[in-house]
Design an enzyme around this catalytic site. Sequence first.
Site, short mmCIF file in Angstrom:
data_model
loop_
_atom_site.label_atom_id
_atom_site.label_comp_id
_atom_site.label_asym_id
_atom_site.label_seq_id
_atom_site.Cartn_x
_atom_site.Cartn_y
_atom_site.Cartn_z
N GLU A 1 -4.71 5.23 20.44
CA GLU A 1 -4.61 4.32 19.55
C GLU A 1 -5.61 3.10 20.16
O GLU A 1 -4.99 2.72 21.27
CB GLU A 1 -2.95 3.47 19.09
CG GLU A 1 -3.05 3.08 17.04
CD GLU A 1 -3.00 4.23 16.41
OE1 GLU A 1 -3.89 5.11 16.25
OE2 GLU A 1 -2.66 3.84 14.73
N SER B 1 -3.65 13.19 10.50
CA SER B 1 -2.54 12.08 9.63
C SER B 1 -1.16 12.60 10.01
O SER B 1 -0.75 13.37 9.84
CB SER B 1 -2.65 11.29 8.44
OG SER B 1 -2.26 9.96 8.07
N LEU B 2 0.11 11.47 9.25
CA LEU B 2 1.31 11.80 9.90
C LEU B 2 1.45 12.12 8.32
O LEU B 2 1.55 10.73 8.23
CB LEU B 2 2.08 11.12 10.78
CG LEU B 2 1.56 10.99 12.20
CD1 LEU B 2 2.13 10.19 12.90
CD2 LEU B 2 2.15 12.73 12.68
N LYS C 1 5.47 4.33 16.79
CA LYS C 1 4.18 4.28 16.67
C LYS C 1 3.52 3.06 16.61
O LYS C 1 3.60 2.32 16.03
CB LYS C 1 4.22 5.09 14.94
CG LYS C 1 3.65 5.75 13.91
CD LYS C 1 3.66 5.91 13.19
CE LYS C 1 2.31 6.36 11.46
NZ LYS C 1 1.49 5.14 11.56
N CYS D 1 4.79 -41.18 14.01
CA CYS D 1 5.71 -40.95 13.69
C CYS D 1 6.23 -40.84 12.41
O CYS D 1 7.59 -41.52 11.75
CB CYS D 1 7.74 -40.82 15.03
SG CYS D 1 8.98 -40.35 14.54
N CYS E 1 10.45 -41.86 12.76
CA CYS E 1 10.90 -43.05 12.72
C CYS E 1 9.57 -44.50 12.89
O CYS E 1 9.72 -45.05 13.39
CB CYS E 1 11.61 -43.33 13.94
SG CYS E 1 10.12 -43.63 16.33
N TYR F 1 0.65 -1.02 0.22
CA TYR F 1 -0.18 -0.37 -0.32
C TYR F 1 0.96 1.36 -0.17
O TYR F 1 0.87 1.89 -1.01
CB TYR F 1 -0.95 -0.51 1.26
CG TYR F 1 -2.09 0.78 1.09
CD1 TYR F 1 -2.78 1.22 0.25
CD2 TYR F 1 -1.32 2.25 2.42
CE1 TYR F 1 -4.13 2.73 0.58
CE2 TYR F 1 -2.57 3.75 1.96
CZ TYR F 1 -3.45 3.55 1.51
OH TYR F 1 -3.87 4.29 1.46
S1 IVH Z 1 0.14 11.29 16.80
C1 IVH Z 1 -1.40 14.94 14.84
N1 IVH Z 1 1.25 9.38 17.74
O1 IVH Z 1 -0.27 7.12 13.50
C2 IVH Z 1 -0.79 14.18 15.56
N2 IVH Z 1 0.30 9.78 15.97
O2 IVH Z 1 0.21 7.33 10.17
C3 IVH Z 1 -1.42 12.51 15.13
N3 IVH Z 1 -0.16 6.92 15.78
O3 IVH Z 1 -3.30 8.89 12.83
C4 IVH Z 1 -0.77 11.34 15.52
N4 IVH Z 1 0.91 5.73 17.06
O4 IVH Z 1 -3.37 6.88 14.06
C5 IVH Z 1 0.06 9.62 16.97
N5 IVH Z 1 2.59 8.26 19.28
C6 IVH Z 1 1.45 8.17 18.03
C7 IVH Z 1 1.19 7.38 17.07
C8 IVH Z 1 0.19 7.66 16.20
C9 IVH Z 1 0.29 5.63 15.82
C10 IVH Z 1 -1.57 6.61 14.20
C11 IVH Z 1 -2.27 7.65 14.83
C12 IVH Z 1 -2.30 8.56 12.86
C13 IVH Z 1 -1.39 7.21 12.38
C14 IVH Z 1 -0.34 8.95 11.37
#
Ligand code: IVH
Length: 702
Positions: A181, A93-94, A126, A425, A428, A49
């Site tokens: 999460e 998102s990140l 993460k 087995c 054997c 993906y």
């Molecule tokens: S911060 C605005 N911290 O990763 C900041 N996200 O790919 C947003 N995630 O949507 C999130 N561990 O579902 C943050 N320690 C962490 C995280 C985390 C997992 C997830 C979360 C976010 C996604 C982005």
Amino acid sequence: MVAGRMTGMTTPVAVIVDAVAYAQAVEDALKASAAYYEGGTSVLDDDAYDRLVRGIAAWEAGHPDQVLPDSPTGKVAGGAVEGDVPHTVAMLSLDNVFSPEEFTAWTVSLARRIGHEVEHFSVEPKLDGLAIAARYSQGRLTQLVTRGDGTAGEDVSHAIGTIEGLPGELTEPLTLEARGEVLMTTAQFEHANEVRTAHGGQPFANPRNAAAGTLRAKERAYTVPMTFFGYGLLPVSGTEADEAARLGELAHSELMARAAELGVNTTAGTAVPGITAATAEQVLARVQEIGALRAELPFGIDGIVVKADLAADQRSAGSGSRAPRWAIAYKLPAVEKITRLLAVEWNVGRTGIIAPRAVLEPVEIDGSTITYATLHNPADITRRDLRLGDHVMVHRAGDVIPRIEAPVAHLRTGEEQSIVFPETCPNCGSAIDTSEQRWRCEQGRNCHLVAALSYAAGRDQLDIEGLGHTRVVQLVEAGLAADLADLFSLTRDQLLGLERMGETSTDNLLAAIEAAKGQPLSRVLCALGVRGTGRSMSRRIARYFATMELVRAADAETMQRVEGIGTEKAPSIVAELAELAPLIDKLVAAGVNMTEPGATPPAPAGEDDPNTEGGEAAGGPLAGMTVVVTGAMTGALEQLSRNQMNELIERAGGRSSSSVSKKTTLVVAGEGAGSKRAKAETLGIRLAAPEEFATLVADYLT
Ligand code: IVH
């Protein structure tokens, strides 16, 4: 941007060549993304993906005017389900980085944006689950909302009470929202799949899917626990003004401490707690540390999240429509891939434990090709409802042995086969103790000894009639045979003392053992069970060296003079023979023959060697010929097994082979011969009936 991976470079992006491929890629990504967020299982694993989306982004960079409105690159959550509960603050998102260079570049651009170096960073795992907003009203948990499309999510409040780490009540009567999460730990996932399959459901492919499916499922007949880790705390409409102001001023690390104080679970109690770091170098060191701990963690992580810790730095960095500029995800290589389960092997360990092992269609995970995965035990296979031909989610992190997480049930075609468990087995042939989860050969530690002795006594080795599997088990259990040589010192009284052993069978067995002492060296070698040498290789070695003394004296280089022994096999044969030295000495002392009748020792080094390829023993009627036997032997050859036929061919100077090719010179075809005879006819190879062949080699028939 084409992203390089930290390790294990696989194709980093999917290459998109034109607008049609681009549209298709967007559609594929949207489907996969919908499955991801809705708890279904995508046909694309995370790695595939990611590559697809990076391919889409790369194409869009070159064709900004043709970007489709629903492209996953422009979406907050990469395409998600519609929800009906609006988020007060968008759940963003990140952005991702994949290498130290990309990370450093990000810190530089962030510093430029805010006009100074980031004061310090917070670094945390993460977590590989689903984002959720947990709303607390005066300290009570009142509502759970999924991320949805980032601006509105789905109400999943029915899950309240099933998520560990999200208390029903905070330690203070505050009104606020905890974000974090929801995931399943490995143990929770195993449990969830057990419960689910017990209720007739299909297993979830991995913990993430299990958490997504479980979170959204309403009115299930059962509940299974999940776990929450918080990574954010924010004010909502009912939050007291002074509390809202306080929250707004706290650094991320302080917010996490506050969350823990309120009773909300954070990563603080795990092996990978969130920390703060002053420099990019320190962050990268922590990334390495977390990466190294990943395999042992009881929950899945897919990267490390790095944030500007201070509220002031976050404010001045601001956010884009998709992701904040003050945080970044440093992605770790994918540890999961979908591949197919081709077969199950049953291996018997030193203690007699019979362990199933999955044979997989080779798949690359983080730079290594995975062909096998552990399956633990038969109950485990049943519990997971695994079938041959299944698509399976394979997990491999660090040096840990790869494991199958679960079948990807929706990819089933109906042609999958059930996995057959062994009835005896596989090593054997003894009975299997199935009373425990881990199956065990009833012979336990003796299993390999029973197998080795049964093999040695077999028809094509020492041919000791009357020494079948049951008898071998008796001897081993009575402590009368701890190795092959012990067979030759068995006494009449010892044998008579065994159950169901009368005078006649005892005498017959002793005679058969005595006769075995006269077997040719080739069969003695074969009986020793040297790895990598079966019947025909043992014959070649015996014919080449003629005596055990010379076999034992050979170094790897000399061993390679035997046809079919190359640089790889030679040293291992030499090493194993050295290991077997005490046993061979014992056999010699017992009077076992150690020579090959009709074979002549090779010439000393330097002289022309008549025994090497092309110059089979001293002539013989089949010298220089390659002979294949097929069909039933009759007349003088009627009693000979295939192995004995091959021995005969070689005694008569020829080379035996089991398949017909252009190199074949003669095919001995008996009654019922089929495809090999037909092939010989097409290739114009000489055919001989068993009787004709018997006349040809009459002098060598014993
Ligand atoms: S911060 C605005 N911290 O990763 C900041 N996200 O790919 C947003 N995630 O949507 C999130 N561990 O579902 C943050 N320690 C962490 C995280 C985390 C997992 C997830 C979360 C976010 C996604 C982005």
